[in-house]
Write an enzyme that holds these catalytic residues in place. Structure first.
Site, PDB file in Angstrom:
ATOM      1  N   GLY A  49     -14.416  -3.739   0.526  1.00 30.52           N
ATOM      2  CA  GLY A  49     -15.763  -3.187   0.700  1.00 30.52           C
ATOM      3  C   GLY A  49     -16.133  -2.196  -0.383  1.00 30.52           C
ATOM      4  O   GLY A  49     -17.247  -2.227  -0.923  1.00 30.52           O
ATOM      5  N   LYS A  67     -21.715 -17.603  -0.052  1.00 28.05           N
ATOM      6  CA  LYS A  67     -23.171 -17.478   0.101  1.00 28.05           C
ATOM      7  C   LYS A  67     -23.752 -16.398  -0.790  1.00 28.05           C
ATOM      8  O   LYS A  67     -23.119 -15.371  -1.011  1.00 28.05           O
ATOM      9  CB  LYS A  67     -23.484 -17.096   1.552  1.00 28.05           C
ATOM     10  CG  LYS A  67     -23.077 -18.145   2.541  1.00 28.05           C
ATOM     11  CD  LYS A  67     -23.421 -17.692   3.927  1.00 28.05           C
ATOM     12  CE  LYS A  67     -23.219 -18.844   4.908  1.00 28.05           C
ATOM     13  NZ  LYS A  67     -23.599 -18.460   6.264  1.00 28.05           N
ATOM     14  N   ARG A  82       0.822  -1.220   0.000  1.00 36.71           N
ATOM     15  CA  ARG A  82       0.000   0.000   0.000  1.00 36.71           C
ATOM     16  C   ARG A  82       0.854   1.266   0.000  1.00 36.71           C
ATOM     17  O   ARG A  82       0.478   2.272  -0.589  1.00 36.71           O
ATOM     18  CB  ARG A  82      -0.935   0.003   1.205  1.00 36.71           C
ATOM     19  CG  ARG A  82      -2.055  -0.982   1.013  1.00 36.71           C
ATOM     20  CD  ARG A  82      -3.057  -0.953   2.122  1.00 36.71           C
ATOM     21  NE  ARG A  82      -4.231  -1.717   1.713  1.00 36.71           N
ATOM     22  CZ  ARG A  82      -5.183  -2.116   2.528  1.00 36.71           C
ATOM     23  NH1 ARG A  82      -5.130  -1.808   3.814  1.00 36.71           N
ATOM     24  NH2 ARG A  82      -6.208  -2.805   2.067  1.00 36.71           N
ATOM     25  N   GLY A  89     -11.518  -9.402  -1.133  1.00 32.50           N
ATOM     26  CA  GLY A  89     -10.453 -10.054  -0.376  1.00 32.50           C
ATOM     27  C   GLY A  89     -10.075 -11.431  -0.868  1.00 32.50           C
ATOM     28  O   GLY A  89      -8.931 -11.689  -1.252  1.00 32.50           O
TER      29      GLY A  89
HETATM   30  P1  AMP Z   1     -16.695 -15.163  -0.163  1.00 35.66           P
HETATM   31  O1  AMP Z   1     -16.027 -14.582   1.046  1.00 35.66           O
HETATM   32  O2  AMP Z   1     -18.182 -15.093  -0.116  1.00 35.66           O
HETATM   33  O3  AMP Z   1     -16.106 -14.660  -1.457  1.00 35.66           O
HETATM   34  O4  AMP Z   1     -16.412 -16.715  -0.104  1.00 35.66           O
HETATM   35  C1  AMP Z   1     -15.143 -17.257  -0.255  1.00 35.66           C
HETATM   36  C2  AMP Z   1     -15.120 -18.573   0.413  1.00 35.66           C
HETATM   37  O5  AMP Z   1     -16.049 -19.433  -0.197  1.00 35.66           O
HETATM   38  C3  AMP Z   1     -13.791 -19.248   0.301  1.00 35.66           C
HETATM   39  O6  AMP Z   1     -13.252 -19.359   1.586  1.00 35.66           O
HETATM   40  C4  AMP Z   1     -14.091 -20.622  -0.280  1.00 35.66           C
HETATM   41  O7  AMP Z   1     -13.428 -21.665   0.381  1.00 35.66           O
HETATM   42  C5  AMP Z   1     -15.568 -20.757  -0.042  1.00 35.66           C
HETATM   43  N1  AMP Z   1     -16.178 -21.659  -1.007  1.00 35.66           N
HETATM   44  C6  AMP Z   1     -16.137 -21.552  -2.328  1.00 35.66           C
HETATM   45  N2  AMP Z   1     -16.783 -22.599  -2.900  1.00 35.66           N
HETATM   46  C7  AMP Z   1     -17.228 -23.373  -1.915  1.00 35.66           C
HETATM   47  C8  AMP Z   1     -17.954 -24.585  -1.856  1.00 35.66           C
HETATM   48  N3  AMP Z   1     -18.367 -25.197  -2.977  1.00 35.66           N
HETATM   49  N4  AMP Z   1     -18.265 -25.103  -0.667  1.00 35.66           N
HETATM   50  C9  AMP Z   1     -17.856 -24.480   0.458  1.00 35.66           C
HETATM   51  N5  AMP Z   1     -17.168 -23.313   0.487  1.00 35.66           N
HETATM   52  C10 AMP Z   1     -16.845 -22.774  -0.685  1.00 35.66           C
END
Ligand code: AMP
Length: 397
Positions: free
Chosen positions: A378, A198, A37, A355
């Site tokens: 963010g 999610k 940074r 991230g």
């Molecule tokens: P996010 O912070 O919402 O971008 O989610 C990223 C996280 O989603 C990472 O830590 C991945 O390990 C997890 N992830 C991605 N695909 C899957 C999956 N099929 N099942 C469980 N976790 C997942």
């Protein structure tokens, strides 16, 4: 995101220039452990200095919660900046008041100093007008080089910019230009990859992208929620069953907007979420009851790669699988490398952020090859959501 003011619009010679940087760097035992940074903001500081500005560098560091907590002092950051710039950077032990003024008063044209942590004062995050006035007292012009905090209306990111002639620094300019090229006036077709755990955390992102892009690639855990909503049995996979209706509505809205949604057609399944867990590739309609999908399968990757080849722009947020644990990183790595190859060949503009996405692209070895990788978690997401960012609004032309 229409046009915005750059430092070309500012007259900085002989002026006190307040630069809001993002120097919220990782530290261990009072030592800066990663200078990325700091290094990225050097170009703006050098230019302002060369133009004869009296440069006042400011930032927040950690969360001192409005208190003068030495654990969060910017002093080591000033030392690291001095090293990066090859010059001494005088440090003021306060960010407002007499201590700050005393150091700023010693600056000649072209000199640079750094102030103490802005978040030592609660007025910073509250955008308190009295604190804004105290900051305004220190400077003549304002430059924001901290896109990563632009989604927050704080005193140093928003209030102060309303008081002084304001512009975006070179780093923020690069980020705004990259983002605007990717979604506001992009070369089409545009694909978006939205992955991660999610859908509930990315509803607005999905909604906005579906209305803007030509192809929406959904991966990761959230793909299971969409598949489940379409009647696929996802076994023990991560899945937000309660979001099925929302997912169905999104698919309908995307179709209405002329957006092609791509979901996995096969998956790599395992019985446990663990590195090197015994796994197999199955058709998406044959997920065993006792297994979970941890990555997209090879057929899916082939389909996505073929589709990507038709595209001219890609915006990426979120991994296609559990990329932190081998071998469930394969789909993410393969598609990222495909996008990187196309970028290198000059046929694709690739913008990514958030991230986990930065970590995933780093893991795939393509972070430097993408056209632009935003480290502003963010702020990048709020921009993807189509929101106006307060720190950007105040530097609009
Ligand atoms: P996010 O912070 O919402 O971008 O989610 C990223 C996280 O989603 C990472 O830590 C991945 O390990 C997890 N992830 C991605 N695909 C899957 C999956 N099929 N099942 C469980 N976790 C997942």
């Amino acid at each position: 995101m229409s046009a915005f003011k750059t430092i070309d619009t500012l007259d900085v010679a002989g002026k006190r220039v307040f630069v809001r940087a993002d120097l919220n760097v990782p530290m261990k035992d009072g030592v800066v452990t990663n200078t990325t940074r700091i290094d990225r903001t050097v170009a703006t500081l050098k230019e302002l200095s060369e133009k004869g500005g009296r440069v006042i560098v400011t930032s927040h560091l950690g969360r001192p919660k409005g208190e003068k907590n030495p654990e969060f002092t910017m002093k080591p950051v000033a030392e690291a900046l001095g090293k990066a710039m090859g010059q001494d950077i005088p440090f003021a032990t306060d960010c407002v008041g007499n201590d700050a003024k005393a150091v700023i008063d010693t600056l000649g044209d072209g000199d640079i100093c750094m102030l103490e942590n802005l978040r030592y004062y609660a007025g910073e995050e509250k955008n308190d007008p009295a604190f804004v006035d105290q900051l305004a007292d220190l400077a003549d012009v304002y430059v924001n080089d901290a896109f990563s905090t632009a989604h927050r209306a704080h005193a140093s990111t928003e209030g102060l910019a309303r008081k002084l002639p304001a512009a975006a620094g070179r780093l923020m300019q690069a980020e705004l230009e990259a983002l605007s090229n990717a979604l506001e006036s992009p070369a089409r077709p545009v694909a978006a990859v939205v992955g991660g755990a999610k859908i509930s955390t990315k509803l607005e992102v999905l909604g906005t992208l579906a209305s803007k892009v030509d192809v929406l690639i959904i991966g990761g855990g959230m793909a299971n929620t969409f598949l489940n909503a379409k009647g696929v049995n996802v076994g023990k996979s991560l899945c937000e069953h309660e979001m099925a209706e929302t997912a169905r509505e999104m698919l309908v809205a995307a179709e209405k907007a002329g957006c092609t949604v791509m979901l996995p057609v096969d998956g790599v399944v395992a019985k446990e979420f663990a590195a090197n867990a015994a796994n197999q590739v199955v058709d998406i309609n044959d997920i065993p009851e006792d297994s979970m999908v941890l990555d997209a399968g090879p057929k899916t990757v082939a389909e996505l790669s073929a589709k990507l080849k038709e595209c001219k722009t890609i915006v990426w947020n979120g991994p296609l699988g559990a990329f932190e644990i081998t071998p469930f990183d394969k789909a993410t790595v393969a598609l990222a490398q495909e996008a990187a190859e196309m970028t290198k060949a000059g046929t694709l503009l690739s913008v990514a952020g958030g991230g986990d996405t930065v970590a995933a692209l780093e893991h795939a070895g393509v972070k430097e090859t993408f056209s632009y990788v935003s480290t502003a978690g963010g702020a990048f997401l709020e921009w993807l959501e189509g929101k106006d960012l307060p720190g950007v609004e105040v530097v609009r032309a």
